[in-house]
Design a protein around this motif. Structure first.
Motif, PDB file in Angstrom:
ATOM      1  N   ILE A  48       0.832  -1.203   0.000  1.00 43.09           N
ATOM      2  CA  ILE A  48       0.000   0.000   0.000  1.00 43.09           C
ATOM      3  C   ILE A  48       0.869   1.256   0.000  1.00 43.09           C
ATOM      4  O   ILE A  48       0.628   2.207  -0.761  1.00 43.09           O
ATOM      5  N   GLY A  51       2.334   1.821  -3.357  1.00 43.72           N
ATOM      6  CA  GLY A  51       1.314   2.256  -4.308  1.00 43.72           C
ATOM      7  C   GLY A  51       0.970   3.727  -4.168  1.00 43.72           C
ATOM      8  O   GLY A  51       0.780   4.434  -5.162  1.00 43.72           O
ATOM      9  N   VAL A  52       0.887   4.216  -2.930  1.00 45.40           N
ATOM     10  CA  VAL A  52       0.585   5.633  -2.702  1.00 45.40           C
ATOM     11  C   VAL A  52       1.713   6.500  -3.244  1.00 45.40           C
ATOM     12  O   VAL A  52       1.474   7.526  -3.885  1.00 45.40           O
ATOM     13  N   GLU A  54       3.813   5.802  -5.633  1.00 45.89           N
ATOM     14  CA  GLU A  54       3.961   5.699  -7.084  1.00 45.89           C
ATOM     15  C   GLU A  54       2.758   6.249  -7.850  1.00 45.89           C
ATOM     16  O   GLU A  54       2.918   6.844  -8.921  1.00 45.89           O
ATOM     17  N   ARG A  55       1.540   6.067  -7.314  1.00 53.32           N
ATOM     18  CA  ARG A  55       0.353   6.367  -8.112  1.00 53.32           C
ATOM     19  C   ARG A  55      -0.555   7.420  -7.504  1.00 53.32           C
ATOM     20  O   ARG A  55      -1.523   7.845  -8.120  1.00 53.32           O
ATOM     21  N   GLN A  58      -5.054   8.578  -7.528  1.00 53.19           N
ATOM     22  CA  GLN A  58      -5.817   7.554  -8.242  1.00 53.19           C
ATOM     23  C   GLN A  58      -5.773   6.230  -7.493  1.00 53.19           C
ATOM     24  O   GLN A  58      -6.784   5.527  -7.383  1.00 53.19           O
ATOM     25  N   TYR A  59      -4.629   5.896  -6.946  1.00 54.25           N
ATOM     26  CA  TYR A  59      -4.499   4.656  -6.165  1.00 54.25           C
ATOM     27  C   TYR A  59      -5.334   4.739  -4.888  1.00 54.25           C
ATOM     28  O   TYR A  59      -5.967   3.766  -4.481  1.00 54.25           O
ATOM     29  N   GLU A  62      -8.813   3.910  -5.735  1.00 58.57           N
ATOM     30  CA  GLU A  62      -8.977   2.464  -5.948  1.00 58.57           C
ATOM     31  C   GLU A  62      -9.081   1.727  -4.613  1.00 58.57           C
ATOM     32  O   GLU A  62      -9.887   0.797  -4.465  1.00 58.57           O
ATOM     33  N   LEU A  63      -8.293   2.148  -3.640  1.00 60.64           N
ATOM     34  CA  LEU A  63      -8.359   1.510  -2.322  1.00 60.64           C
ATOM     35  C   LEU A  63      -9.673   1.824  -1.613  1.00 60.64           C
ATOM     36  O   LEU A  63     -10.228   0.976  -0.912  1.00 60.64           O
ATOM     37  N   GLN A 203      -3.046   3.592   3.905  1.00 55.83           N
ATOM     38  CA  GLN A 203      -2.852   4.534   2.802  1.00 55.83           C
ATOM     39  C   GLN A 203      -2.962   5.990   3.259  1.00 55.83           C
ATOM     40  O   GLN A 203      -2.313   6.875   2.695  1.00 55.83           O
TER      41      GLN A 203
END
Length: 446
Positions: A48, A51-52, A54-55, A58-59, A62-63, A203
């Protein structure tokens, strides 16, 4: 009432009577969540956080769709929603929040440390100056319950410390159209917090640690993150420590009760159940040298669990490996076990409870006597309910004003004061083979 509700709650027993364990051995014996569960959660948290970073936003959306079943628009909560939540508070809930704020603020103010100044020699002055962090991020969980009290517990110490910028993150709620729970927003409004983001879980901590852009909105990174949560939130703090300051691993809740045969079984049972109500993974532990008391508490637990609203959740927690009854040979042995367990919340239900409490070294908070139950501290005692869990109370403190502060050391020597100690510094510098250190002294004194 179902057959499950009528059946006895199978709270396991750890019988330490007739044994002689060291403190280190006891730390491996007391109930804990399974290592497999913790290990799997750590892998999820690592994914997680990456992902935060890098993205970004938007990520996060999604979460929210995955964990909260919410399709989000803007992540930041508009001020109008906060104002509306404050206006919609019932008088009773508003009064409860205001009492909690007042008492918590009173205690938080006296926790602020004073600066210290000392002259170690003529012309040689040292100062220990406490300063607040510039920006703090507070996390308030959602999930199985609503925690406006956590808004109070996190925000008030930060304000008492003098933090000028505070951001609050809390999960979006499907039933409120992707906004956080209105009572959480109302608590934020009462405390003057205008920056609230509808982000939950690990996140949210990653977003506060690294910063996130969402259109025209930008969540700036913070210096310190505080707040309770589940195992994922606690492990996110562990992973982010060093990127930001953290208050400690305030994860899934736990309670331990030291009791003797003077304890009221119904009180002890009610308090063990009160924390089991939070989460199926909550820990509830009774430590006693009275087998009769243990049996009476078991009977009360079965009866009270059947009657409580969240009986299934409570039963799951009480029957888990993280809960149990620990039988000891004496009150002294019970105190040693309590230190090894290092409970987030520790209640003392014994004769001379205050004296027993004074012997305990490791606990996030200690609740002394029959009329100081943990829920008092959860809401309005004035103490803080963001406390170290999973045995980390052996080295960590509960949330307090100093978490939002750091000490800066000021050193001021006159020419004569430096000259007086100069030869000693040069000698040490040469011993460490750092001659330029010594030369920085002799350039001033010779």
């Amino acid at each position: 009432m179902t057959q499950d509700q009528l059946s006895p709650v199978n709270l396991r027993t750890i019988d330490l009577r007739g044994t002689n364990h060291t403190y280190a051995q006891l730390r491996t014996i007391v109930p804990r969540q399974s290592s497999e569960y913790v290990g799997n959660a750590a892998k999820t948290v690592e994914r997680i956080i990456a992902g935060v970073r890098e993205r970004g936003a938007q990520y996060l959306r999604e979460l929210s769709a995955q964990f909260d079943q919410v399709e989000q628009g803007a992540l930041r909560v508009p001020q109008s929603a906060i104002d509306e939540a404050v206006a919609s508070l019932t008088p009773e809930v508003r009064a409860g929040l205001e009492v909690a704020i007042e008492r918590t603020r009173t205690f938080a103010r006296v926790q602020r440390p004073a600066d210290a100044r000392v002259e170690v020699a003529p012309g040689a002055t040292l100062v220990n100056r406490w300063t607040p962090v510039c920006r703090a991020g507070v996390y308030v969980p959602g999930g199985l319950a609503v925690y406006p009290s956590s808004v109070v517990m996190n925000t008030v110490p930060a304000q008492a410390a003098g933090v000028e910028s505070i951001v609050l993150c809390t999960p979006p709620q499907k039933e409120f159209g992707g906004m956080p729970h209105p009572t959480i927003l109302a608590a934020a409004g009462l405390l003057g917090i205008s920056e609230v983001w509808a982000i939950g879980g690990a996140q949210a901590l990653a977003a506060m640690a690294y910063g996130v852009a969402d259109g025209d909105d930008y969540l700036e990174s913070v210096d310190t993150i505080t707040g309770p949560g589940n195992i994922f939130v606690a492990l996110a703090k562990r992973a982010l420590q060093g990127v930001v300051g953290v208050d400690g691993e305030a994860g899934t809740t736990e309670i331990a009760v030291i009791a003797d045969d003077t304890a009221t079984p119904a009180f002890v049972a009610a308090d063990l159940i009160s924390q089991a109500e939070h989460d199926p993974n909550a820990g509830s532990v009774l430590i006693t040298h009275s087998q009769q008391l243990a049996e009476s508490v078991r009977a009360e637990i079965t009866a009270q669990t059947a009657a409580t609203k969240h009986s299934e959740r409570v039963r799951t927690a009480l029957e888990g490996v993280q809960s149990g009854v620990i039988l000891t040979d004496s009150l002294e042995a019970s105190v040693l076990v309590a230190d090894a367990y290092a409970a987030e919340h520790l209640e003392i239900h014994t004769e001379n409870a205050a004296d027993v409490a004074s012997q305990v070294r490791n606990a996030g908070a200690i609740f002394i006597g029959s009329y100081s139950p943990v829920p008092l501290g959860d809401y309005a005692a004035g103490s803080n309910h963001v406390l170290p869990t999973s045995g980390t109370a052996a080295f960590a403190s509960g949330l307090n004003t100093t978490v939002f502060m750091k000490a800066v050391q000021l050193i001021e020597y006159s020419k004569d004061a430096l000259a007086e100690i100069g030869d000693s510094i040069v000698a040490l510098a040469e011993e460490e083979d750092l001659p330029a250190h010594g030369q920085a002294i002799t350039a001033r004194t010779r």
